[in-house]
Scaffold this motif. Structure first.
Motif, PDB file in Angstrom:
ATOM      1  N   THR A 373      19.671 -37.780  -6.687  1.00  0.00           N
ATOM      2  CA  THR A 373      18.253 -36.938  -6.511  1.00  0.00           C
ATOM      3  C   THR A 373      17.641 -36.899  -8.084  1.00  0.00           C
ATOM      4  N   VAL A 374      18.543 -37.211  -8.890  1.00  0.00           N
ATOM      5  CA  VAL A 374      17.607 -37.290 -10.452  1.00  0.00           C
ATOM      6  C   VAL A 374      16.610 -38.395 -10.346  1.00  0.00           C
ATOM      7  N   PRO A 375      15.420 -38.191 -10.668  1.00  0.00           N
ATOM      8  CA  PRO A 375      14.382 -39.246 -10.893  1.00  0.00           C
ATOM      9  C   PRO A 375      14.725 -40.288 -12.037  1.00  0.00           C
ATOM     10  N   GLY A 376      14.705 -41.264 -11.528  1.00  0.00           N
ATOM     11  CA  GLY A 376      15.201 -42.394 -12.344  1.00  0.00           C
ATOM     12  C   GLY A 376      16.383 -42.891 -12.357  1.00  0.00           C
ATOM     13  N   THR A 391      21.950 -46.875 -12.106  1.00  0.00           N
ATOM     14  CA  THR A 391      21.059 -47.440 -13.077  1.00  0.00           C
ATOM     15  C   THR A 391      20.170 -46.509 -13.567  1.00  0.00           C
ATOM     16  N   LEU A 392      19.597 -46.301 -14.797  1.00  0.00           N
ATOM     17  CA  LEU A 392      18.946 -45.059 -15.424  1.00  0.00           C
ATOM     18  C   LEU A 392      17.502 -45.690 -15.952  1.00  0.00           C
ATOM     19  N   GLU A 449      18.527 -35.334 -16.135  1.00  0.00           N
ATOM     20  CA  GLU A 449      17.082 -34.988 -15.719  1.00  0.00           C
ATOM     21  C   GLU A 449      16.509 -34.729 -17.043  1.00  0.00           C
ATOM     22  N   GLU A 450      17.127 -33.981 -17.987  1.00  0.00           N
ATOM     23  CA  GLU A 450      16.523 -33.709 -19.218  1.00  0.00           C
ATOM     24  C   GLU A 450      16.320 -34.928 -20.087  1.00  0.00           C
ATOM     25  N   ALA A 451      17.583 -35.649 -20.175  1.00  0.00           N
ATOM     26  CA  ALA A 451      17.385 -37.076 -21.152  1.00  0.00           C
ATOM     27  C   ALA A 451      16.435 -37.996 -20.571  1.00  0.00           C
ATOM     28  N   LEU A 452      16.418 -38.251 -19.400  1.00  0.00           N
ATOM     29  CA  LEU A 452      15.300 -39.199 -18.740  1.00  0.00           C
ATOM     30  C   LEU A 452      13.923 -38.613 -18.794  1.00  0.00           C
ATOM     31  N   GLY A 453      13.897 -37.577 -18.739  1.00  0.00           N
ATOM     32  CA  GLY A 453      12.522 -36.841 -18.838  1.00  0.00           C
ATOM     33  C   GLY A 453      11.932 -37.167 -20.137  1.00  0.00           C
ATOM     34  N   VAL A 454      12.868 -37.043 -21.246  1.00  0.00           N
ATOM     35  CA  VAL A 454      12.533 -37.196 -22.741  1.00  0.00           C
ATOM     36  C   VAL A 454      12.214 -38.692 -22.748  1.00  0.00           C
ATOM     37  N   GLU A 455      12.889 -39.650 -22.213  1.00  0.00           N
ATOM     38  CA  GLU A 455      12.659 -41.036 -22.217  1.00  0.00           C
ATOM     39  C   GLU A 455      11.285 -41.546 -21.758  1.00  0.00           C
ATOM     40  N   VAL A 456      10.965 -40.849 -20.509  1.00  0.00           N
ATOM     41  CA  VAL A 456       9.841 -41.148 -19.600  1.00  0.00           C
ATOM     42  C   VAL A 456       8.506 -40.726 -20.540  1.00  0.00           C
ATOM     43  N   SER A 457       8.486 -39.426 -21.140  1.00  0.00           N
ATOM     44  CA  SER A 457       7.463 -39.004 -21.859  1.00  0.00           C
ATOM     45  C   SER A 457       7.198 -39.816 -23.140  1.00  0.00           C
TER      46      SER A 457
END
Length: 458
Positions: A373-376, A391-392, A449-457
């Protein structure tokens, strides 16, 4: 034991007895260029016991212990709960100080323990006979390949792409000295195992096919399908298992047709222990292959009075007896680790092992469903036991480092296992055991969720 048990008087008397003027006279045969002319550069001088303890404590404080974080590491070494009674029993004097029973008539307790251990491993693996243990899973894997060469008189081994890369490395290293041909490949991030591609590599010159079960990505290959083709070509199927708890939930390799089953026993009774010592397991399905097995084999018999007794049934294949004609250079066994494994297995029993396995799988399913359910994040596995791959969408090594700083050991990045492979850097291997709580799973998902959000932004 004291570090410096000899006094100056002791040393003077010893030198006088052998007729040497000083200690340096004992090293005259060593070329002067090879002798040190002072302390070793960079090493500190001696310190008090208290100072050493303080220094070592400061070093240990830098470690993040498995029990102090949300822990999802696996890839061949697993964190399971080891009952306190295991450590209590193995530290009894008669076990802790016992060594390999060269004189079995005075080591009945050790031999009985090893006999019981062999029986447990044979039952777990679905095989007829198991040996008295080996050093670890990777060396057991190579010994199985070597044994297959002796049985088939062929020297071409085909390794499935899902075999642990560290095991592949050990095999490649040993094959340099034997001349065996080793065919291996890097896995792809696919949901299922490509048995057809593996089978296509089997020919009449193949001695064995080596398949990890479950494999390095957590997938479950079809051993029965591979065994049928391999055996039709005169090759042996070697199954490698790095997580013995899985065999409480899935069919045993021997039941599915594997000729030789090897693996790592660390998960039961041994603990992580910063990487060792660990415990190699080795078993064969067909009793006719027993004399080609490496290591030692303990057997049950009766003495002259008809009482139950134990003996070293087979040990004459080893290099300390047969030297260069030996079938193996494994001259001992991981006795204390084998004992810990056997005690833990005894405490669990068959029902307990099955219950433990099902709890591992239940929690792994919860984790996979939540991470999906985590985006990415994408879960690639269709099937798994307690370990699966995601995969991330970004390099997993960077994410793992970031999460470890926050007290979450998120898993093993495939980029770490396969640093030179294309297409695997985004993969993350996640392991879940009974020591993982549902709060830990939620912590991992939130951290991703937090880590991948940082990567996306960024």
């Amino acid at each position: 034991m004291r570090y410096l048990p000899l006094t100056d008087t002791d040393r003077t008397e010893m030198l006088a007895r052998i007729g040497a003027p000083d200690v340096d006279a004992l090293f005259v045969d060593v070329p002067e260029v090879a002798r040190l002319d002072g302390p070793i550069h960079g090493l500190p001088m001696h310190a008090s016991e208290m100072a050493v303890e303080q220094h070592m404590r400061r070093l240990s404080d830098k470690n993040l212990a498995a029990g102090d974080a949300a822990f999802f590491l696996g890839a061949g070494a697993y964190r399971h709960h080891v009952p306190a009674s295991v450590d209590h029993i193995i530290q009894r004097g008669e076990f802790l100080t016992a060594y390999t029973p060269y004189q079995p008539e005075i080591a009945q307790g050790t031999l009985q323990m090893l006999f019981e251990f062999q029986s447990q491993v044979a039952r777990l693996y679905g095989c007829a006979v198991a040996n008295a243990s080996m050093y670890d899973g990777s060396t057991a894997c190579w010994e199985a390949i070597s044994m297959a060469g002796r049985v088939t008189r062929k020297s071409r081994a085909v390794l499935a792409d899902g075999l642990h890369p560290h095991y592949v490395s050990v095999v490649d290293t040993m094959a340099k000295f034997t001349g065996d041909t080793i065919l291996s490949a890097t896995p792809k991030l696919d949901a299922g195992c490509d048995e057809d591609a593996l089978i296509a590599q089997i020919d009449d010159q193949t001695s064995c096919v080596v398949v990890q079960y479950p494999d390095i990505l957590g997938r479950l290959p079809d051993l029965a399908k591979i065994a049928e083709v391999a055996q039709a070509k005169g090759a042996l199927l070697i199954a490698v298992n790095t997580e013995p708890v899985a065999l409480g939930a899935i069919a045993s390799p021997g039941e599915l047709g594997a000729d030789i089953v090897v693996g790592e026993g660390q998960a039961l009774g041994v603990g992580l222990q910063f990487g060792g010592p660990y415990l190699g397991l080795f078993a064969v399905r067909n009793p006719k292959h027993v004399r080609q097995m490496p290591g030692r084999l303990c057997g049950e018999t009766v003495d002259a009075e008809g009482k139950r007794g134990f003996v070293l049934t087979l040990s004459t294949r080893e290099q300390h007896i047969r030297r260069e004609k030996a079938t193996s250079n494994i001259c001992t066994n991981s006795g204390l680790c084998a004992l810990a494994f056997s005690v833990h297995m005894t405490l669990l029993g068959e029902k307990g092992l099955r219950a433990l396995a099902m709890e591992n799988h239940r929690l792994a399913c919860l984790a996979a469903d939540r991470l999906a359910t985590v985006p990415g994040v994408t879960v690639i596995n269709d099937s798994y036991f307690n370990e699966f791959t995601v995969t991330l969408g970004t390099d997993a090594r960077d994410v793992v480092r970031k999460l470890s700083d926050d007290g979450v050991l998120a898993g093993v990045s495939l980029g770490r296992l396969y640093p030179d492979a294309d297409g695997l850097a985004n993969g993350l291997l996640v392991a879940v055991t009974e020591t993982t709580s549902e709060d830990d799973i939620e912590m991992l998902a939130s951290a991703l969720e937090e880590a991948l959000g940082v990567e996306v932004s960024a």
